[in-house]
Design a protein around this motif. Structure first.
Motif, short mmCIF file in Angstrom:
data_model
loop_
_atom_site.label_atom_id
_atom_site.label_comp_id
_atom_site.label_asym_id
_atom_site.label_seq_id
_atom_site.Cartn_x
_atom_site.Cartn_y
_atom_site.Cartn_z
N PRO A 40 0.83 -1.21 0.00
CA PRO A 40 0.00 0.00 0.00
C PRO A 40 0.86 1.26 0.00
CG PRO A 40 -0.77 -1.56 1.65
CD PRO A 40 0.53 -2.08 1.13
N LEU A 41 0.44 2.23 -0.79
CA LEU A 41 1.20 3.48 -0.95
C LEU A 41 0.70 4.56 0.00
CD1 LEU A 41 1.52 3.75 -4.83
CD2 LEU A 41 3.18 2.81 -3.21
N ASP A 42 1.62 5.38 0.45
CA ASP A 42 1.28 6.59 1.19
C ASP A 42 0.86 7.62 0.14
OD1 ASP A 42 1.05 8.79 2.80
OD2 ASP A 42 3.15 8.85 3.40
N HIS A 43 -0.32 8.18 0.26
CA HIS A 43 -0.84 9.10 -0.76
C HIS A 43 0.01 10.36 -0.90
CE1 HIS A 43 -4.32 6.63 -1.49
NE2 HIS A 43 -4.59 6.60 -0.19
N ALA A 44 0.61 10.80 0.19
CA ALA A 44 1.40 12.03 0.14
C ALA A 44 2.73 11.81 -0.57
CB ALA A 44 1.64 12.55 1.55
N THR A 45 3.45 10.74 -0.24
CA THR A 45 4.79 10.53 -0.79
C THR A 45 4.82 9.59 -2.00
OG1 THR A 45 5.22 8.66 0.68
CG2 THR A 45 5.82 10.85 1.49
N GLN A 46 3.73 8.86 -2.22
CA GLN A 46 3.63 7.86 -3.29
C GLN A 46 4.68 6.75 -3.13
OE1 GLN A 46 1.14 7.43 -5.60
NE2 GLN A 46 0.22 8.98 -4.29
N LYS A 47 5.13 6.53 -1.89
CA LYS A 47 6.02 5.42 -1.57
C LYS A 47 5.25 4.46 -0.67
CE LYS A 47 10.23 8.13 -1.78
NZ LYS A 47 11.42 8.59 -1.06
N HIS A 48 5.70 3.20 -0.62
CA HIS A 48 5.00 2.26 0.25
C HIS A 48 5.19 2.66 1.71
CE1 HIS A 48 8.53 0.06 1.67
NE2 HIS A 48 8.98 0.01 0.43
N ARG A 49 4.31 2.16 2.55
CA ARG A 49 4.28 2.57 3.96
C ARG A 49 5.04 1.60 4.86
NH1 ARG A 49 -2.10 3.36 3.86
NH2 ARG A 49 -1.85 1.99 5.64
#
Length: 172
Positions: A40-49
């Protein structure tokens, strides 16, 4: 809240930033056929959490992967591997739950009725308290009136006046 675990889906925590779904797939493929890999991606950074999910076709493969990979190191980070809880959707009694919001409609209506009944009982109790306080005030006022009547009776009673006169003389 006790949720059933998904025995063929694993939660993989502690992922390094460099790890992507294909690297995660490659790390877990030795244990059996993999149906799906998600990070799942962090919406702010577009990196996985820093976590992901690996779904195996067979439960036994997931169990073997969990036994072998929990505490293992991947890209310099120690992994935490457990069975995954079911995917959560918005709704239910605790806000986020594994059930839709309408699933607890019956209990919601019951709670609303209980709250209304509690409010009604509190209002009745408050009204009863006000009536009791009013009666107490009236009784106290009547008692004070009775004391005043006794004082006026002693002023008009010649015997009481004589006793009061004697008491005054004895104290002086």
């Amino acid at each position: 809240m006790n949720q059933p675990v998904q025995k063929n889906t694993l939660y993989v925590g502690g992922l390094a930033e460099e790890v992507n779904e294909s690297i995660l797939h490659a790390a877990f493929i030795p244990f059996g056929d993999i149906k799906d890999v998600k990070t799942p991606l962090d919406h702010a950074t577009q990196k996985h959490r820093s976590f992901g999910f690996v779904t195996f076709l067979e439960r036994e493969d997931a169990s073997a992967a969990m036994d072998n990979m929990d505490g293992a190191e991947l890209y310099g980070r120690v992994l935490t591997v457990n069975y995954a809880l079911p995917e959560k959707i918005k709704g239910g009694e605790q806000g986020w739950a594994a059930q839709p919001i309408w699933a607890d409609a019956d209990t919601w209506f019951e709670r609303q009725q209980q709250e209304e009944e509690m409010k009604r009982l509190q209002e009745e109790q408050k009204a009863a308290m006000l009536i009791a306080e009013d009666l107490h005030r009236k009784k106290m006022a009547e008692d004070r009136e009775g004391e005043k009547d006794e004082e006026t009776e002693t002023k008009n009673d010649p015997m009481a006046m004589a006793e009061a006169e004697v008491l005054k003389q004895n104290t002086s």
